[in-house]
Design an enzyme around this catalytic site. Sequence first.
Site, mmCIF file in Angstrom:
data_model
loop_
_atom_site.group_PDB
_atom_site.id
_atom_site.type_symbol
_atom_site.label_atom_id
_atom_site.label_comp_id
_atom_site.label_asym_id
_atom_site.label_seq_id
_atom_site.Cartn_x
_atom_site.Cartn_y
_atom_site.Cartn_z
ATOM 1 N N HIS A 128 24.765 -8.266 50.190
ATOM 2 C CA HIS A 128 25.876 -9.176 49.561
ATOM 3 C C HIS A 128 27.200 -8.759 50.455
ATOM 4 O O HIS A 128 27.752 -7.458 50.238
ATOM 5 C CB HIS A 128 26.126 -9.016 48.475
ATOM 6 C CG HIS A 128 26.949 -10.091 47.518
ATOM 7 N ND1 HIS A 128 26.651 -10.717 46.302
ATOM 8 C CD2 HIS A 128 28.225 -10.503 47.804
ATOM 9 C CE1 HIS A 128 27.704 -11.436 46.163
ATOM 10 N NE2 HIS A 128 28.647 -11.436 46.956
ATOM 11 N N LEU A 129 27.448 -9.393 51.479
ATOM 12 C CA LEU A 129 28.676 -9.094 52.290
ATOM 13 C C LEU A 129 29.853 -8.590 51.350
ATOM 14 O O LEU A 129 30.342 -9.302 50.203
ATOM 15 C CB LEU A 129 29.139 -10.439 52.989
ATOM 16 C CG LEU A 129 30.540 -10.408 53.914
ATOM 17 C CD1 LEU A 129 29.905 -9.805 55.109
ATOM 18 C CD2 LEU A 129 30.982 -11.796 53.971
ATOM 19 N N HIS A 130 30.802 -7.732 51.733
ATOM 20 C CA HIS A 130 32.106 -7.154 51.072
ATOM 21 C C HIS A 130 32.918 -6.425 52.443
ATOM 22 O O HIS A 130 32.307 -5.748 52.821
ATOM 23 C CB HIS A 130 31.704 -6.286 49.991
ATOM 24 C CG HIS A 130 30.701 -5.214 50.256
ATOM 25 N ND1 HIS A 130 29.360 -5.229 50.435
ATOM 26 C CD2 HIS A 130 31.309 -3.863 50.373
ATOM 27 C CE1 HIS A 130 29.041 -4.025 50.675
ATOM 28 N NE2 HIS A 130 29.872 -3.225 50.718
ATOM 29 N N GLN A 131 34.126 -6.714 52.037
ATOM 30 C CA GLN A 131 35.067 -6.225 53.185
ATOM 31 C C GLN A 131 35.694 -5.128 52.694
ATOM 32 O O GLN A 131 36.420 -5.327 51.498
ATOM 33 C CB GLN A 131 36.059 -7.426 53.573
ATOM 34 C CG GLN A 131 36.989 -6.546 54.654
ATOM 35 C CD GLN A 131 37.412 -7.410 55.789
ATOM 36 O OE1 GLN A 131 36.662 -7.793 56.626
ATOM 37 N NE2 GLN A 131 38.583 -8.323 55.625
#
Length: 177
Positions: A128-131
């Site tokens: 799950h993409l997260h910055q």
Amino acid sequence: MTSDRLQRLWAPYRMAYVRGEEADSGVLPDDGCPFCRIAAGGQQSELVVHRGETAFVVLNLYPYNPGHLMVVPDRHVADYTELTADETVEVATLTQRALAVTRAVSQPQGFNVGLNLGNVSGGSLAQHLHQHVVPRWAGDANFMTVLGQTKILPQLLEDTRDLLAEAWDSAPVSKEA
């Protein structure tokens, strides 16, 4: 009883993670993604600083530094190229806002901002993409971190969250060109 001369840092809140209780709580989606759980308002959603239309900003439960935020799309995607145009704009806009708010609240001397795409890049939650938005100060990696392998966090996560959330709408952001 004899001492083994080891130092101990107690972190009892991690036991639910160790036991996998978060995955068994019935709050997590089938894939066990903590970001999907937070997006759905489940466990640890109390650490959300701001919710947008397609993404949210949340404190990292295991921060590198005080005020370590993550900008996360609501939708379960692993790669930046999978974001829609609207999600891409909102992730970028929320990242800018997170920088401005953190500057206003904590006066860091710099930031690390970035994505870890894929397991080999260091991403522990690569599905799950997260910055990451990590505030930095001179000396924040001092002898305790380097020699003692212990990170000192001077503020409770809930207190940090409250400060950032209260400042979210009022912190100045750069003007449009």
